[in-house]
Design an enzyme around this catalytic site. Structure first.
Site, PDB file in Angstrom:
ATOM      1  N   PRO A  79      27.392   9.371  44.391  1.00  0.00           N
ATOM      2  CA  PRO A  79      27.165  10.368  45.179  1.00  0.00           C
ATOM      3  C   PRO A  79      27.336  11.868  43.945  1.00  0.00           C
ATOM      4  O   PRO A  79      26.943  13.253  44.412  1.00  0.00           O
ATOM      5  CB  PRO A  79      28.399  10.771  45.869  1.00  0.00           C
ATOM      6  CG  PRO A  79      29.465   9.605  45.239  1.00  0.00           C
ATOM      7  CD  PRO A  79      28.591   8.758  44.529  1.00  0.00           C
TER       8      PRO A  79
ATOM      9  N   GLU B 295      35.641   3.807  42.707  1.00  0.00           N
ATOM     10  CA  GLU B 295      35.786   5.011  42.225  1.00  0.00           C
ATOM     11  C   GLU B 295      34.706   5.608  41.323  1.00  0.00           C
ATOM     12  O   GLU B 295      34.306   7.065  41.379  1.00  0.00           O
ATOM     13  CB  GLU B 295      37.316   5.083  41.569  1.00  0.00           C
ATOM     14  CG  GLU B 295      37.871   6.421  41.499  1.00  0.00           C
ATOM     15  CD  GLU B 295      38.063   6.928  42.873  1.00  0.00           C
ATOM     16  OE1 GLU B 295      37.846   8.162  43.019  1.00  0.00           O
ATOM     17  OE2 GLU B 295      38.344   6.252  43.690  1.00  0.00           O
TER      18      GLU B 295
ATOM     19  N   ARG C 200       6.849   2.227  50.746  1.00  0.00           N
ATOM     20  CA  ARG C 200       5.811   2.987  51.805  1.00  0.00           C
ATOM     21  C   ARG C 200       4.884   3.790  51.086  1.00  0.00           C
ATOM     22  O   ARG C 200       3.631   3.933  51.747  1.00  0.00           O
ATOM     23  CB  ARG C 200       6.486   3.561  53.006  1.00  0.00           C
ATOM     24  CG  ARG C 200       6.945   4.978  52.458  1.00  0.00           C
ATOM     25  CD  ARG C 200       7.843   5.501  53.753  1.00  0.00           C
ATOM     26  NE  ARG C 200       6.954   6.137  54.894  1.00  0.00           N
ATOM     27  CZ  ARG C 200       6.502   7.174  54.768  1.00  0.00           C
ATOM     28  NH1 ARG C 200       6.416   7.844  53.626  1.00  0.00           N
ATOM     29  NH2 ARG C 200       5.821   7.831  55.833  1.00  0.00           N
TER      30      ARG C 200
ATOM     31  N   ASP D 200       2.959  13.402  56.684  1.00  0.00           N
ATOM     32  CA  ASP D 200       4.337  13.227  56.455  1.00  0.00           C
ATOM     33  C   ASP D 200       5.179  14.468  56.593  1.00  0.00           C
ATOM     34  O   ASP D 200       4.534  15.334  55.773  1.00  0.00           O
ATOM     35  CB  ASP D 200       4.831  12.453  55.136  1.00  0.00           C
ATOM     36  CG  ASP D 200       4.740  11.117  55.265  1.00  0.00           C
ATOM     37  OD1 ASP D 200       4.249  10.594  56.260  1.00  0.00           O
ATOM     38  OD2 ASP D 200       4.959  10.311  54.161  1.00  0.00           O
TER      39      ASP D 200
HETATM   40  N1  ADE Z   1      27.663   6.019  46.891  1.00  0.00           N
HETATM   41  C1  ADE Z   1      28.335   6.731  47.567  1.00  0.00           C
HETATM   42  N2  ADE Z   1      27.896   7.953  48.083  1.00  0.00           N
HETATM   43  C2  ADE Z   1      26.524   7.836  47.749  1.00  0.00           C
HETATM   44  C3  ADE Z   1      25.515   8.819  48.041  1.00  0.00           C
HETATM   45  N3  ADE Z   1      25.675   9.978  48.817  1.00  0.00           N
HETATM   46  N4  ADE Z   1      24.146   8.676  47.399  1.00  0.00           N
HETATM   47  C4  ADE Z   1      23.989   7.483  46.512  1.00  0.00           C
HETATM   48  N5  ADE Z   1      25.168   6.664  46.372  1.00  0.00           N
HETATM   49  C5  ADE Z   1      26.093   6.868  46.798  1.00  0.00           C
END
Ligand code: ADE
Length: 250
Positions: free
Chosen positions: A93, A120, A158, A173
Site C-alpha cells: 500500500p 505488517e 490484456r 479504452d
Molecule cells: N497490499 C495491501 N494493500 C495493498 C494495496 N492497496 N496495493 C497493493 N498491495 C497491497
C-alpha cells in the site's frame, strides 16, 4: 512474456488465471504465468517467512531471505537480454499508484516478477536492494498483495499483442485514450421505458463519432477532471466544453 509471482498463498491464484483473457493468453503462448510458494525458499524447515519487528511494534514482517532467494532463483535462469527487460515488482500500500501508463510500461517487458507483500510489511532491504518497482493498486489496504498481483497481471496481459480480439478495442479504452469511455448500449433499443440515444441507431457515422467524443469529454470532466489534459484537446473539444458552461482555465 513470463510472469513469476511469489506468494505465501499460491492457491489464491488457481481460479482467476484459469479464465477469460489471461487463460487464452497462456493457451496461445503469449504469456506464461507461474505462481511460486514463497515458503519453498525459506531456509526454515517449517517454511517460516515472517518474523518480529526489530525495535518492537505490532505485526509480523516478511523476512528478506526467502524473498531474495526466490527472486534470485528466477533471475538465474534468465539471459542477459531477458534480464535487461525484467521488472521486479513488490505489491504494497506504500507503493506508487498503478496507472495505465505504468501498465503499458510493464507490458513492454519480457519478464515480470511480482512479490506479494503481506503482514505488517516487508523488510526494507527488499525494497532497497531487490525490487525495481513498489506498486499500490489504490489508497486502501488489502489483507495481502495477491489481489494486487492479479490486478497487475490482468491489466498487463490484456495489452500483449494478440491477447484481445481487436487491438482497436484497446485504443478506445477508458483511460488509455486519456478520456473516460463514452456511454455504450446494446439491444434492445427500447428496454422498459428506457431508450438508446437515437443518434446511435441513426447509422450516421460522423454524428455518432461526434456524439461519442462529446460524451467522453463530459464524463471525464465530471468524474475525472484530473485525467484531462486541456492542452491536448482540439479547439472543437474546448468549444464544446465551454458551451456546457465549464471554465477550462480553472
Ligand atoms: N497490499 C495491501 N494493500 C495493498 C494495496 N492497496 N496495493 C497493493 N498491495 C497491497
Amino acid at each position: 512474456m513470463n510472469i513469476d509471482i511469489l506468494s505465501v498463498f499460491p492457491e489464491m491464484f488457481v481460479g482467476p488465471f484459469d479464465h477469460s483473457i489471461v487463460r487464452r493468453a497462456q493457451d496461445n503462448d503469449l504469456a506464461t504465468v507461474s505462481v511460486h510458494n514463497l515458503r519453498r525458499f525459506s531456509n526454515d524447515r517449517r517454511g517460516i517467512v515472517d518474523d518480529y519487528q526489530f525495535g518492537g511494534g505490532p505485526g509480523m514482517v516478511m523476512k528478506p531471505d526467502p524473498i531474495f532467494e526466490g527472486v534470485e532463483t528466477i533471475l538465474m535462469d534468465l539471459s542477459q537480454i531477458e534480464m535487461a527487460k525484467t521488472r521486479v515488482i513488490l505489491t504494497s500500500p506504500q507503493g506508487n499508484m498503478l496507472t495505465q501508463e505504468l501498465v503499458v510500461e510493464f507490458a513492454q517487458q519480457l519478464h515480470l516478477i511480482i512479490i506479494c507483500g503481506h503482514y505488517e510489511g516487508v523488510d526494507e532491504r527488499v525494497r532497497e536492494n531487490l525490487i525495481t518497482d513498489d506498486i499500490s493498486i489504490g489508497d486502501y489496504v488489502l489483507t495481502g498483495g495477491e489481489i494486487a498481483a492479479m490486478v497487475i497481471t490482468d491489466s498487463v496481459v490484456r495489452l500483449l499483442p494478440g491477447a484481445i480480439g481487436s487491438q482497436q478495442n484497446l485504443l478506445g479504452d477508458s483511460i488509455s485514450s486519456g478520456l473516460l469511455q463514452h456511454p455504450i448500449y446494446t439491444r434492445p433499443a427500447q428496454f422498459r421505458d428506457m431508450n438508446v440515444p437515437s443518434v446511435l441507431a441513426s447509422g450516421h457515422h460522423e454524428n455518432i463519432k461526434v456524439w461519442r467524443r462529446r460524451k467522453a469529454l463530459e464524463r471525464t470532466l465530471e468524474r475525472r477532471r484530473d485525467l484531462l489534459d486541456i492542452q491536448n484537446l482540439s479547439s472543437e473539444d474546448r468549444d464544446y466544453l465551454e458551451s456546457l458552461g465549464y471554465n477550462l482555465n480553472r
